[in-house]
Design a protein around this motif. Structure first.
Motif, PDB file in Angstrom:
ATOM      1  N   TYR A 133       0.732  -1.299  -0.008  1.00 51.25           N
ATOM      2  CA  TYR A 133      -0.308   0.034   0.067  1.00 51.25           C
ATOM      3  C   TYR A 133       0.929   1.313   0.056  1.00 51.25           C
ATOM      4  N   VAL A 205     -10.281   7.876   2.601  1.00 49.43           N
ATOM      5  CA  VAL A 205     -10.004   7.554   1.432  1.00 49.43           C
ATOM      6  C   VAL A 205      -9.478   6.009   1.230  1.00 49.43           C
ATOM      7  N   VAL A 206     -10.028   5.204   0.571  1.00 44.39           N
ATOM      8  CA  VAL A 206      -9.544   3.760   0.561  1.00 44.39           C
ATOM      9  C   VAL A 206      -7.899   3.823  -0.118  1.00 44.39           C
ATOM     10  N   PRO A 207      -7.120   3.187   0.294  1.00 43.11           N
ATOM     11  CA  PRO A 207      -5.901   3.478   0.039  1.00 43.11           C
ATOM     12  C   PRO A 207      -5.551   2.656  -1.324  1.00 43.11           C
ATOM     13  N   THR A 209      -3.712  -0.216  -3.668  1.00 41.88           N
ATOM     14  CA  THR A 209      -2.887  -1.247  -3.264  1.00 41.88           C
ATOM     15  C   THR A 209      -2.031  -1.673  -4.558  1.00 41.88           C
TER      16      THR A 209
END
Lengths: 212, 212
Positions: A133, A205-207, A209
């Motif tokens: 990530y 915020v969705v990180p 990947t």
């Protein structure tokens, strides 16, 4: 340390040698593309193998685990064999015999060493998280000394390794080419699904990947 | 032969035992969901491990390969450890320590036996192909005696095995729940891409696969 031939007798690919690669770049690319490896080792002459998550830094493959783990102790005491395999495609031929798979695999031999120096260990764990990530480490609740002490990090050099890759189409016998059945390759790939946020997560915020 | 406790000391899950499953159905489901296993074994006291494709029939895991393969020979001569691992999701916590993965894995011990009886061997290879591509075997150019002889089929009983599964959300420390970073699970799954037909394939219909 690039190799164009096998770096040792035990890494030489005997079966289907046209699929073999011994150069460091080919090996590193497969290690990086996979998240899981299997580590095989002996305890008292008995073979054990355990799947575990890995990451790479330079010319080493790293794994981690809880301090006191039986596997991690055994790994610094003897030789290990680490394998990685990625299924890339189903190869459907006109005969059963020529059905196959497209894949990338690595087999690595050697002995693990413990990463004990605190700064090195910390940097390794950061590389592990940020490798999955990008940029996440600095956004997390900082790691405590207790957590760092409870974690064992091991690494093994990538220098005694071989890769094996099949990435081509169907190889049927000439006389079977007109057999009336569908022949070809069906690619396989790993994708991410819809993120499942924790109900009490306050992150916005969705990180990103490594998998997109 | 369902087990609710470990069938032997070496299959008992010591690390994170709350993730352990010992019943035959749980183990069979993971074996069936995976296409690749890693087989670890010894030759002259040295550990080797090789990824290979597998299938299941009843209470056995099957593998195959070319007659004369060094690995297949070694497998009937000593004990093996077979591992399977499927990555199901990335678990992103508020602290590095609680980052994890959702996964299903199996570790199996025992000794392989050769499937030599021709009718059994033939039925096994049919089950292998039809397990991946339902109904395909009967549409293929029939297997020849020469091909059947050139193929070795081995099987190992699934009775000394354990499964380990993590399939839940984030387990952060209570005091970290308000840390301002996204936490949750990002599912991973394997999907098929667009089929790549051989330019001279005369088949009309792309076969269904176990992967959709």
């Amino acid at each position: 340390m690039p190799h164009t031939t096998a770096p040792s007798p035990r890494t030489r690919v005997r079966r289907l040698p046209e699929r073999a690669h011994y150069d460091a770049d080919s090996i590193a690319a497969i290690v990086d593309a996979a998240m899981l490896c299997t580590v095989a080792f002996q305890i008292d002459g008995m073979v054990h193998a355990i799947p575990t998550i890995h990451w790479r830094e330079g010319e080493h493959l790293y794994i981690h685990g809880a301090k006191g783990s039986r596997m991690l102790k055994a790994l610094t005491a003897g030789e290990a064999c680490v394998t990685i395999a990625l299924a890339d495609g189903l190869v459907l031929a006109r005969s059963a015999m020529h059905h196959s798979m497209n894949y990338r695999s690595v087999v690595l031999y050697g002995r693990f060493e413990a990463v004990t120096e605190p700064a090195h260990k910390l940097a390794s764990l950061r590389a592990f998280i940020d490798g999955l990530y990008p940029g996440r480490w600095d956004t997390l609740r900082p790691i405590s000394d207790k957590e760092l002490n409870a974690t064992t990090v091991l690494r093994i050099a990538l220098d005694e390794a071989s890769a094996k890759v099949r990435d081509w189409g169907v190889k049927d016998d000439e006389e079977d080419l007109a057999w009336p059945v569908w022949a070809g390759v069906i690619p396989l790939r790993t994708v991410t699904g819809a993120p499942e946020i924790e109900h009490d997560s306050v992150g916005r915020v969705v990180p990103p990947t490594r998998f997109g």
